[in-house]
Design a protein around this motif. Structure first.
Motif, short mmCIF file in Angstrom:
data_model
loop_
_atom_site.label_atom_id
_atom_site.label_comp_id
_atom_site.label_asym_id
_atom_site.label_seq_id
_atom_site.Cartn_x
_atom_site.Cartn_y
_atom_site.Cartn_z
N THR A 178 38.74 47.87 37.77
CA THR A 178 38.58 46.60 38.16
C THR A 178 37.05 45.66 37.54
O THR A 178 36.88 46.36 37.63
N LEU A 179 38.32 45.14 37.51
CA LEU A 179 36.61 43.47 36.81
C LEU A 179 36.82 42.36 37.26
O LEU A 179 37.91 41.67 36.94
N SER A 180 36.26 42.21 39.13
CA SER A 180 36.95 41.08 39.78
C SER A 180 35.93 39.43 38.98
O SER A 180 35.96 38.49 40.16
N GLN A 181 35.29 40.00 37.85
CA GLN A 181 33.93 38.57 37.71
C GLN A 181 35.15 38.35 36.65
O GLN A 181 35.03 37.11 36.26
N LEU A 182 35.71 38.70 35.83
CA LEU A 182 36.73 37.82 35.36
C LEU A 182 38.13 37.09 35.83
O LEU A 182 38.46 37.08 37.29
N ALA A 266 31.32 33.67 38.61
CA ALA A 266 31.05 35.05 38.93
C ALA A 266 29.62 35.35 38.20
O ALA A 266 30.16 34.73 37.36
N LYS A 267 28.93 36.89 38.73
CA LYS A 267 28.42 37.62 38.13
C LYS A 267 28.30 38.04 37.56
O LYS A 267 28.79 39.26 37.68
N MET A 268 28.53 38.12 36.43
CA MET A 268 29.05 39.40 35.20
C MET A 268 28.26 39.63 35.21
O MET A 268 28.44 41.24 34.49
N GLU A 269 27.05 40.16 35.28
CA GLU A 269 26.25 41.28 35.21
C GLU A 269 26.64 42.71 36.70
O GLU A 269 26.42 43.39 36.33
#
Length: 364
Positions: A178-182, A266-269
């Protein structure tokens, strides 16, 4: 679940019959899982499942994208419902795991860790991951053996879902995290369907092409391997970002490494846990040594402080509290060896404490 207890469900080729076989074989498991799932919805989103799920389904349209890109999976979901004796709407909602998370604004950024290693020095392509989910999925783990015309596909899943990750005897394996920041889309293709659509392709190039052309509902990383090599994509509502695979090794956790298609705020880090798990993977593959099955098993079993790749739940399995249902654990780990022969090594729980089973897929 212990690996020795992992059920393997044989599913025929026709989509409706495939789903029925799945639903019938796991009927009791699916029913019990739905009870835990509905309790978890109330705990997670502050409203009962009977209120949340209709609102979720009415505010989104994932069926149109599924019908456009991989319509046979709608028949398979219908078959699951018929076989398990549940409403088709409930069976469809079960597929929308990542989508439910972002719609309900669940806390956290996921906990899966994945890798893809290109073939070299006589070693086959290697693709693997830990699948970390809320503890209510435990005891619902299953392996689906999907029959093809002249091949077979093994799909690791949580009962009632069309799949989490899988490998085919054609020599194609896919893992996800999962990439919940996108960015997300209420009209995109859900992750479970996107994974199965990619896995149905002939090779890694075709799978990457499929993932690049569909409209995605959720942010997700796809690790793809075949006999020729590996590919890594970060997909979201805005499209697919292709990562450069350096030194033939792709390592990933739950924050984007290439995509800039951010969701609002979103906090992409990513979280410190995601970064620490990625650091753990890099530590285990830092030295310029050949990578084999045992080395990957060790990396997926790592329990370093602040970033455990293998997450072991606390407390006995038969004494879960409602709060404990929501805690993450590793509900399974897989490693695909894709060479002249194709095999799956699977652990049905945290690989740091659970055993592995190896299955060689039949060749066409």
């Amino acid at each position: 679940m212990h690996t020795k207890d992992l059920p393997i469900v044989d599913c025929p080729r026709a989509p409706l019959a495939r789903g029925r076989a799945h639903g019938e074989a796991l009927r009791g498991v699916i029913t019990e899982k739905i009870e835990r799932w509905q309790a978890a919805i109330g705990k997670s989103y502050g409203q009962p499942a009977g209120t949340f799920l209709p609102a979720f389904l009415s505010a989104t349209d994932f069926r149109a994208a599924t019908a456009e890109f991989i319509p046979d999976l709608l028949e398979e979901v219908q078959g699951i419902a018929e076989g398990a004796g549940i409403a088709e709407e409930t069976a469809f909602a079960l597929q929308l795991m990542d989508e439910e998370w972002w719609f309900g604004r669940a806390k956290g950024d996921g906990h899966c860790s994945s890798l893809a290693i290109a073939p070299s020095d006589g070693q086959p392509t290697l693709v693997g991951q830990t699948m970390d989910l809320p503890r209510w999925h435990d005891q619902a783990q299953a392996l689906l053996r999907l029959e093809g015309d002249d091949d077979e596909t093994l799909v690791y899943t949580s009962a009632g879902m069309v799949g989490l990750m899988g490998v085919s005897s054609r020599g194609l394996g896919i893992c996800v995290n999962t990439l919940s920041q996108l960015a997300t889309s209420r009209r995109g293709l859900p992750v479970a369907f996107a994974m199965r659509g990619a896995l149905a392709q002939a090779n890694a190039e075709a799978a990457a092409t499929f993932l690049s052309r569909v409209r995605h509902a959720s942010g997700q990383n796809y690790q793809i391997g075949d006999r020729q090599g590996v590919r890594t994509l970060e997909c979201s509502a805005g499209g697919a970002a292709v990562l450069t695979v350096e030194n033939g090794r792709s390592l990933h956790t739950n924050h984007p490494l290439a995509s800039t298609d951010a969701a609002p705020g979103a906090k992409m880090e990513g979280s410190s846990n995601s970064r620490n798990r990625l650091r753990s993977l890099h530590t285990d593959f830092a030295r310029n040594k050949p990578v084999d099955l045992d080395r990957i098993k060790a990396a997926l079993s790592a329990c370093r402080k602040g970033g455990a790749v293998s997450i072991v739940p606390k407390g006995p399995a038969n004494a879960r509290t409602k709060l404990g249902l929501m805690k993450s654990m590793t509900v399974g780990a897989v490693i695909y060896e894709i060479g002249k022969a194709v095999s799956l090594s699977v652990a049905a729980g945290p690989p740091s404490v659970e055993g592995w089973k190896k299955i060689t897929l039949r060749q066409g």
